[in-house]
Design a protein around this motif. Structure first.
Motif, PDB file in Angstrom:
ATOM      1  N   GLU A  59      30.681 -41.858 -11.232  1.00 45.13           N
ATOM      2  CA  GLU A  59      30.233 -41.409  -9.922  1.00 45.13           C
ATOM      3  C   GLU A  59      31.225 -40.384  -9.400  1.00 45.13           C
ATOM      4  O   GLU A  59      32.432 -40.625  -9.356  1.00 45.13           O
ATOM      5  N   LYS A  60      30.709 -39.222  -9.059  1.00 38.15           N
ATOM      6  CA  LYS A  60      31.540 -38.135  -8.549  1.00 38.15           C
ATOM      7  C   LYS A  60      30.849 -37.542  -7.327  1.00 38.15           C
ATOM      8  O   LYS A  60      29.755 -36.989  -7.437  1.00 38.15           O
ATOM      9  N   ASN A  61      31.460 -37.669  -6.179  1.00 38.14           N
ATOM     10  CA  ASN A  61      30.915 -37.146  -4.930  1.00 38.14           C
ATOM     11  C   ASN A  61      29.477 -37.588  -4.691  1.00 38.14           C
ATOM     12  O   ASN A  61      28.627 -36.807  -4.281  1.00 38.14           O
ATOM     13  N   GLY A  62      29.174 -38.858  -5.006  1.00 39.16           N
ATOM     14  CA  GLY A  62      27.839 -39.392  -4.788  1.00 39.16           C
ATOM     15  C   GLY A  62      26.852 -39.111  -5.903  1.00 39.16           C
ATOM     16  O   GLY A  62      25.690 -39.496  -5.810  1.00 39.16           O
ATOM     17  N   THR A  63      27.278 -38.434  -6.951  1.00 41.07           N
ATOM     18  CA  THR A  63      26.411 -38.113  -8.085  1.00 41.07           C
ATOM     19  C   THR A  63      26.658 -39.096  -9.215  1.00 41.07           C
ATOM     20  O   THR A  63      27.800 -39.358  -9.571  1.00 41.07           O
ATOM     21  N   VAL A  78      25.053 -27.462  -3.103  1.00 44.26           N
ATOM     22  CA  VAL A  78      23.823 -28.187  -3.428  1.00 44.26           C
ATOM     23  C   VAL A  78      24.237 -29.583  -3.889  1.00 44.26           C
ATOM     24  O   VAL A  78      25.245 -29.738  -4.568  1.00 44.26           O
ATOM     25  N   SER A  79      23.478 -30.585  -3.472  1.00 41.93           N
ATOM     26  CA  SER A  79      23.819 -31.941  -3.886  1.00 41.93           C
ATOM     27  C   SER A  79      23.038 -32.317  -5.144  1.00 41.93           C
ATOM     28  O   SER A  79      21.904 -31.896  -5.335  1.00 41.93           O
ATOM     29  N   VAL A  80      23.692 -33.099  -5.989  1.00 39.05           N
ATOM     30  CA  VAL A  80      23.055 -33.618  -7.185  1.00 39.05           C
ATOM     31  C   VAL A  80      23.105 -35.131  -7.102  1.00 39.05           C
ATOM     32  O   VAL A  80      24.159 -35.709  -6.855  1.00 39.05           O
ATOM     33  N   LYS A  81      21.964 -35.769  -7.292  1.00 37.27           N
ATOM     34  CA  LYS A  81      21.896 -37.224  -7.238  1.00 37.27           C
ATOM     35  C   LYS A  81      22.224 -37.852  -8.586  1.00 37.27           C
ATOM     36  O   LYS A  81      22.876 -38.880  -8.656  1.00 37.27           O
ATOM     37  N   THR A 112      18.258 -33.182  -8.044  1.00 34.63           N
ATOM     38  CA  THR A 112      19.011 -32.591  -6.942  1.00 34.63           C
ATOM     39  C   THR A 112      18.583 -33.156  -5.596  1.00 34.63           C
ATOM     40  O   THR A 112      17.517 -33.755  -5.466  1.00 34.63           O
ATOM     41  N   GLY A 113      19.419 -32.915  -4.614  1.00 38.01           N
ATOM     42  CA  GLY A 113      19.114 -33.246  -3.229  1.00 38.01           C
ATOM     43  C   GLY A 113      18.942 -31.946  -2.466  1.00 38.01           C
ATOM     44  O   GLY A 113      18.261 -31.028  -2.915  1.00 38.01           O
ATOM     45  N   ASP A 114      19.612 -31.848  -1.338  1.00 38.34           N
ATOM     46  CA  ASP A 114      19.523 -30.662  -0.496  1.00 38.34           C
ATOM     47  C   ASP A 114      20.501 -29.582  -0.956  1.00 38.34           C
ATOM     48  O   ASP A 114      21.486 -29.867  -1.631  1.00 38.34           O
ATOM     49  N   GLY A 115      20.216 -28.345  -0.545  1.00 36.60           N
ATOM     50  CA  GLY A 115      21.159 -27.269  -0.793  1.00 36.60           C
ATOM     51  C   GLY A 115      20.539 -25.955  -1.230  1.00 36.60           C
ATOM     52  O   GLY A 115      21.091 -24.900  -0.963  1.00 36.60           O
ATOM     53  N   ALA A 173       9.498 -25.780  -3.621  1.00 35.84           N
ATOM     54  CA  ALA A 173      10.743 -26.445  -3.227  1.00 35.84           C
ATOM     55  C   ALA A 173      10.789 -27.880  -3.741  1.00 35.84           C
ATOM     56  O   ALA A 173      11.829 -28.341  -4.214  1.00 35.84           O
ATOM     57  N   GLU A 174       9.683 -28.591  -3.682  1.00 32.91           N
ATOM     58  CA  GLU A 174       9.646 -29.981  -4.159  1.00 32.91           C
ATOM     59  C   GLU A 174       9.955 -30.056  -5.658  1.00 32.91           C
ATOM     60  O   GLU A 174      10.633 -30.971  -6.120  1.00 32.91           O
ATOM     61  N   ASP A 175       9.477 -29.093  -6.419  1.00 30.09           N
ATOM     62  CA  ASP A 175       9.720 -29.080  -7.867  1.00 30.09           C
ATOM     63  C   ASP A 175      11.184 -28.825  -8.201  1.00 30.09           C
ATOM     64  O   ASP A 175      11.656 -29.218  -9.264  1.00 30.09           O
ATOM     65  N   SER A 176      11.915 -28.186  -7.302  1.00 29.24           N
ATOM     66  CA  SER A 176      13.329 -27.900  -7.566  1.00 29.24           C
ATOM     67  C   SER A 176      14.205 -29.146  -7.472  1.00 29.24           C
ATOM     68  O   SER A 176      15.395 -29.091  -7.763  1.00 29.24           O
ATOM     69  N   LYS A 177      13.626 -30.276  -7.098  1.00 32.25           N
ATOM     70  CA  LYS A 177      14.380 -31.532  -7.000  1.00 32.25           C
ATOM     71  C   LYS A 177      14.636 -32.142  -8.380  1.00 32.25           C
ATOM     72  O   LYS A 177      15.498 -32.999  -8.528  1.00 32.25           O
TER      73      LYS A 177
END
Length: 184
Positions: free
Chosen positions: A41-45, A58-61, A93-96, A137-141
């Motif tokens: 786990e690194k920065n929530g990823t 950009v956040s990565v889950k 990904t999350g937001d960003g 945008a949804e597909d970029s997740k």
């Protein structure tokens, strides 16, 4: 979730002496599988398979490798893969990403190196055909970058290093990293 593949078989091409082939897609291309092995786990990823990952704005889950076939089975911790099937990097990904009219404009590059350091694949922008329209945008997740290693199908065990970068063409957000796979 919907299943979308944005690149046609025409773009599924061999590069540099047919040593490697690539394919990329966005959207929910596979079900979210439970991880094999223990993630870092690194920065929530959650990062599996020894993937080295850096992000900016950009956040990565989650980031992990799957077998590039219909099973979508997660690659074991040791990253030993059937070279004929190849491997697919999944990044959730999350937001960003910068969203404009429910679209994002991404770029994705990939390089593959042999264990001797020979460059086998250098694809500078796998999403260039979407420069005018962008992607939903949804597909970029969910982003997926696949590699097939046809040059090594009949060779003794080999290790290959894959370097990737995904960036937002309308902002400075990016994801970059690398991973190593080994033939069985």
């Amino acid at each position: 979730m919907r299943n979308k593949t944005l690149f046609s078989p025409l773009l599924f091409a061999a590069f540099l002496l047919t040593s490697c082939e690539f394919k990329c897609s966005v959207g929910d291309t596979t079900a979210d599988t439970e991880g094999k092995g223990k993630p870092v786990e690194k920065n929530g990823t959650l990062i599996y398979n020894g993937i080295k990952l850096e992000t900016k704005e950009v956040s990565v889950k989650k980031a992990y490798l799957v077998v590039n076939d219909d099973s979508g089975e997660m690659v074991d911790e040791g990253n030993f893969v059937d070279i004929k099937k190849g491997v697919k990097l999944i990044i959730r990904t999350g937001d960003g990403w910068q969203v404009t009219d429910d679209r994002v404009w991404l770029g994705a590059s990939m390089k593959v190196y042999s264990e001797t350091g020979e460059l086998l694949l250098d694809k500078p922008d796998m999403f260039s055909s979407y420069d005018e329209t962008g992607i939903a945008a949804e597909d970029s997740k969910t982003l997926a970058l696949s590699v097939y290693f046809s040059k090594f199908e009949n060779k003794q065990p080999v290790s290959l290093d894959v370097v990737f970068k995904i960036w937002d063409k309308k902002s400075s957000a990016l994801i970059e990293g690398s991973y190593t796979v080994h033939s069985k």
